[in-house]
Write a protein that holds these residues in place. Structure first.
Motif, PDB file in Angstrom:
ATOM      1  N   THR A   1      51.876  41.459  43.452  1.00  0.00           N
ATOM      2  CA  THR A   1      52.659  41.052  42.286  1.00  0.00           C
ATOM      3  C   THR A   1      51.728  40.531  41.192  1.00  0.00           C
ATOM      4  N   PRO A   2      51.872  40.972  39.946  1.00  0.00           N
ATOM      5  CA  PRO A   2      51.007  40.484  38.865  1.00  0.00           C
ATOM      6  C   PRO A   2      51.129  38.972  38.698  1.00  0.00           C
ATOM      7  N   THR A   3      50.009  38.310  38.504  1.00  0.00           N
ATOM      8  CA  THR A   3      50.006  36.873  38.261  1.00  0.00           C
ATOM      9  C   THR A   3      50.332  36.588  36.803  1.00  0.00           C
ATOM     10  N   THR A   4      50.505  35.300  36.513  1.00  0.00           N
ATOM     11  CA  THR A   4      50.741  34.908  35.126  1.00  0.00           C
ATOM     12  C   THR A   4      49.599  35.370  34.222  1.00  0.00           C
ATOM     13  N   VAL A   5      48.371  35.233  34.708  1.00  0.00           N
ATOM     14  CA  VAL A   5      47.218  35.641  33.912  1.00  0.00           C
ATOM     15  C   VAL A   5      47.222  37.154  33.700  1.00  0.00           C
ATOM     16  N   ASP A   6      47.561  37.901  34.746  1.00  0.00           N
ATOM     17  CA  ASP A   6      47.655  39.358  34.602  1.00  0.00           C
ATOM     18  C   ASP A   6      48.627  39.734  33.490  1.00  0.00           C
ATOM     19  N   ARG A   7      49.796  39.117  33.522  1.00  0.00           N
ATOM     20  CA  ARG A   7      50.821  39.461  32.536  1.00  0.00           C
ATOM     21  C   ARG A   7      50.417  39.023  31.141  1.00  0.00           C
ATOM     22  N   ALA A   8      49.770  37.856  31.045  1.00  0.00           N
ATOM     23  CA  ALA A   8      49.346  37.356  29.732  1.00  0.00           C
ATOM     24  C   ALA A   8      48.260  38.249  29.133  1.00  0.00           C
ATOM     25  N   LEU A   9      47.306  38.644  29.958  1.00  0.00           N
ATOM     26  CA  LEU A   9      46.233  39.495  29.452  1.00  0.00           C
ATOM     27  C   LEU A   9      46.744  40.881  29.071  1.00  0.00           C
ATOM     28  N   ARG A  10      47.663  41.379  29.871  1.00  0.00           N
ATOM     29  CA  ARG A  10      48.236  42.687  29.566  1.00  0.00           C
ATOM     30  C   ARG A  10      48.980  42.645  28.235  1.00  0.00           C
ATOM     31  N   ALA A  11      49.669  41.549  27.975  1.00  0.00           N
ATOM     32  CA  ALA A  11      50.438  41.428  26.740  1.00  0.00           C
ATOM     33  C   ALA A  11      49.543  41.245  25.512  1.00  0.00           C
TER      34      ALA A  11
ATOM     35  N   GLY B   1      51.504  36.344  25.319  1.00  0.00           N
ATOM     36  CA  GLY B   1      50.521  35.942  26.316  1.00  0.00           C
ATOM     37  C   GLY B   1      50.274  34.451  26.309  1.00  0.00           C
ATOM     38  N   ALA B   2      50.173  33.852  25.127  1.00  0.00           N
ATOM     39  CA  ALA B   2      49.937  32.411  25.042  1.00  0.00           C
ATOM     40  C   ALA B   2      51.114  31.620  25.589  1.00  0.00           C
ATOM     41  N   SER B   3      52.332  32.085  25.365  1.00  0.00           N
ATOM     42  CA  SER B   3      53.523  31.399  25.878  1.00  0.00           C
ATOM     43  C   SER B   3      53.527  31.404  27.408  1.00  0.00           C
ATOM     44  N   LEU B   4      53.166  32.538  27.999  1.00  0.00           N
ATOM     45  CA  LEU B   4      53.111  32.627  29.460  1.00  0.00           C
ATOM     46  C   LEU B   4      52.090  31.645  30.028  1.00  0.00           C
ATOM     47  N   LEU B   5      50.927  31.574  29.423  1.00  0.00           N
ATOM     48  CA  LEU B   5      49.883  30.689  29.927  1.00  0.00           C
ATOM     49  C   LEU B   5      50.219  29.218  29.690  1.00  0.00           C
ATOM     50  N   ALA B   6      50.816  28.928  28.544  1.00  0.00           N
ATOM     51  CA  ALA B   6      51.159  27.536  28.240  1.00  0.00           C
ATOM     52  C   ALA B   6      52.183  26.981  29.213  1.00  0.00           C
ATOM     53  N   ALA B   7      53.028  27.847  29.738  1.00  0.00           N
ATOM     54  CA  ALA B   7      54.100  27.394  30.644  1.00  0.00           C
ATOM     55  C   ALA B   7      53.641  27.273  32.088  1.00  0.00           C
ATOM     56  N   ASP B   8      52.422  27.696  32.403  1.00  0.00           N
ATOM     57  CA  ASP B   8      51.973  27.706  33.799  1.00  0.00           C
ATOM     58  C   ASP B   8      50.583  27.088  33.896  1.00  0.00           C
ATOM     59  N   SER B   9      50.521  25.775  34.108  1.00  0.00           N
ATOM     60  CA  SER B   9      49.231  25.087  34.204  1.00  0.00           C
ATOM     61  C   SER B   9      48.454  25.514  35.442  1.00  0.00           C
ATOM     62  N   ALA B  10      49.138  26.045  36.449  1.00  0.00           N
ATOM     63  CA  ALA B  10      48.451  26.495  37.662  1.00  0.00           C
ATOM     64  C   ALA B  10      47.581  27.727  37.401  1.00  0.00           C
TER      65      ALA B  10
ATOM     66  N   ASP C   1      45.368  27.993  34.977  1.00  0.00           N
ATOM     67  CA  ASP C   1      44.168  27.650  34.220  1.00  0.00           C
ATOM     68  C   ASP C   1      42.882  28.086  34.922  1.00  0.00           C
ATOM     69  N   GLY C   2      42.833  27.841  36.222  1.00  0.00           N
ATOM     70  CA  GLY C   2      41.618  28.197  36.962  1.00  0.00           C
ATOM     71  C   GLY C   2      41.352  29.688  36.939  1.00  0.00           C
ATOM     72  N   GLU C   3      42.405  30.484  37.193  1.00  0.00           N
ATOM     73  CA  GLU C   3      42.234  31.934  37.176  1.00  0.00           C
ATOM     74  C   GLU C   3      41.870  32.419  35.780  1.00  0.00           C
ATOM     75  N   LEU C   4      42.433  31.800  34.746  1.00  0.00           N
ATOM     76  CA  LEU C   4      42.129  32.209  33.370  1.00  0.00           C
ATOM     77  C   LEU C   4      40.648  31.987  33.064  1.00  0.00           C
ATOM     78  N   ALA C   5      40.099  30.862  33.512  1.00  0.00           N
ATOM     79  CA  ALA C   5      38.676  30.599  33.294  1.00  0.00           C
ATOM     80  C   ALA C   5      37.808  31.595  34.058  1.00  0.00           C
ATOM     81  N   ARG C   6      38.201  31.917  35.278  1.00  0.00           N
ATOM     82  CA  ARG C   6      37.433  32.882  36.062  1.00  0.00           C
ATOM     83  C   ARG C   6      37.431  34.253  35.392  1.00  0.00           C
TER      84      ARG C   6
ATOM     85  N   ASP D   1      47.054  21.404  21.895  1.00  0.00           N
ATOM     86  CA  ASP D   1      48.178  21.568  22.830  1.00  0.00           C
ATOM     87  C   ASP D   1      47.978  22.854  23.616  1.00  0.00           C
ATOM     88  N   ARG D   2      48.733  23.013  24.700  1.00  0.00           N
ATOM     89  CA  ARG D   2      48.511  24.119  25.623  1.00  0.00           C
ATOM     90  C   ARG D   2      48.711  25.479  24.943  1.00  0.00           C
TER      91      ARG D   2
END
Length: 378
Positions: A3-13, A26-35, A37-42, A114-115
């Protein structure tokens, strides 16, 4: 299929859609999911690692981000580069120096947005990183035959001389200090070339990239080309990316970096002073004045640098018969390496040089910063 992660969906968008709507999604998806953050940095570190595989170096990436985006993006990419660098040793000393400079900048306090704003900035940065073109890889030159410390006494002395030349308000003193620095550079280069030849060391040309920042990039690129030529290097300007690639042997590359930076500081200070005098007289053609000033400065300083280099060669005693073939062989090696890296180059014409007063003032400033030879230093 996972299943695509939040980061997958945000980057795709956001990354494969140049519209603001995709970025906002994409920014809205990431802002709503603080969990996430780690994957986004990676993922960001993966983009940085991909840039290295395409020939980029840390300073190149930071320079382009600063040119295309804002300071918040510069901080973000610096953190990504340092994070990725912690996973392996720096591949070259020049690379390590670039990381050290970033690490020093990263110590500055930061104020987080802000996020949603943070996520937007991250995605804007990733858009840019994703689209980085491939560059010619820079082969680090093999170590010189000379035994080196991290910063040789010669380079330390040259840096000090140029720093004084930049700081003084007296043209005659700046001239003398710059002349001494150029003479030391030429002697340092000749000494290392002769030592490499006598010890049959396998020295080979390398390359580095030097930023050519706006405004008046063409005139600055011409100045860099003049400095490179006088120090037995070749420069190729990449105007769209904001840098020139300089090809040469390591001691000469060091000389080009130091001298270009110092002369640009001196030229800018002299130009600002000359322009102020012109404006007091009622002139308002600031842009053409500055362009003409820098063009004349580059043209005249090139002549003087070449003369200083030739005089330094003529001052070498006890090895004249050996020196000329050694330097000729190194010139051929540099030219061959440049043509191998850049088989298709074009000549750029300097436009916008139409202000006679600017040209005269720039030539005079170059005369004051002249680097003509002096009696050999003890």
């Amino acid at each position: 299929m996972s299943t695509p992660t939040t980061v997958d969906r945000a980057l795709r968008a956001a990354l494969y859609d140049d519209t603001d709507a995709g970025l906002d999604t994409g920014a809205s998806l990431l802002a709503a999911d603080s969990a996430a953050d780690g994957e986004l940095a990676r993922r960001g570190q993966e983009f940085v690692a991909a840039a290295w595989r395409r020939g980029w170096q840390p300073a190149d990436v930071v320079r382009l981000v600063r040119r295309e985006l804002d300071e918040v993006h510069v901080r973000l990419v610096s953190q990504l580069i340092l994070g990725e660098a912690g996973q392996r040793p720096a591949p070259t000393p020049r690379w390590a120096a670039q990381l050290k400079e970033l690490d020093e900048l990263d110590d500055e306090p930061q104020r987080g947005p802000d996020r949603f704003s943070h996520a937007t900035a991250v995605l804007e940065l990733y858009r840019l990183l994703l689209r980085l073109p491939a560059l010619e890889p820079l082969d680090e030159p093999r170590p010189s035959a000379a035994l080196r410390q991290p910063e040789s006494r010669m380079l330390t002395r040259i840096r000090a001389l140029l720093a004084k030349a930049e700081a003084t308000g007296y043209p005659e003193e700046a001239e003398a200090l710059s002349a001494k620095a150029q003479e030391l550079m030429a002697r340092h280069s000749i000494d290392e070339a002769l030592l490499a030849a006598r010890t049959h060391a396998g020295d080979a040309p390398g390359a580095c990239r030097i930023g050519v920042d706006p405004p008046y990039e063409t005139a600055k690129a011409v100045l860099l080309d003049a400095v490179a030529a006088a120090n037995r290097c070749r420069a190729v300007w990449h105007d769209a990316l904001g840098f020139s690639t300089v090809v040469g042997f390591e001691p000469d590359l060091e000389a080009v970096e130091l001298l270009y930076t110092s002369l640009l500081v001196q030229a800018t200070a002299a130009m600002t002073k000359a322009e102020a005098a012109q404006r007091k007289g009622g002139r308002k053609r600031t842009k053409t004045f500055r362009q003409s000033f820098l063009a004349a400065y580059a043209h005249r300083i090139g002549d003087r640098l070449r003369a200083a280099a030739e005089e330094a060669e003529g001052q070498v005693t006890g090895g004249e018969g050996e020196l000329l073939p050694v330097l000729a062989a190194r010139d051929v090696a540099v030219t061959d390496r440049m043509e191998e890296m850049f088989p298709d180059t074009v000549t750029t014409r300097l436009r916008g040089v139409s202000d006679a007063a600017g040209w005269e003032q720039g030539a005079a400033a170059a005369d004051r910063a002249q680097v003509t030879g002096r009696p050999r230093l003890p």
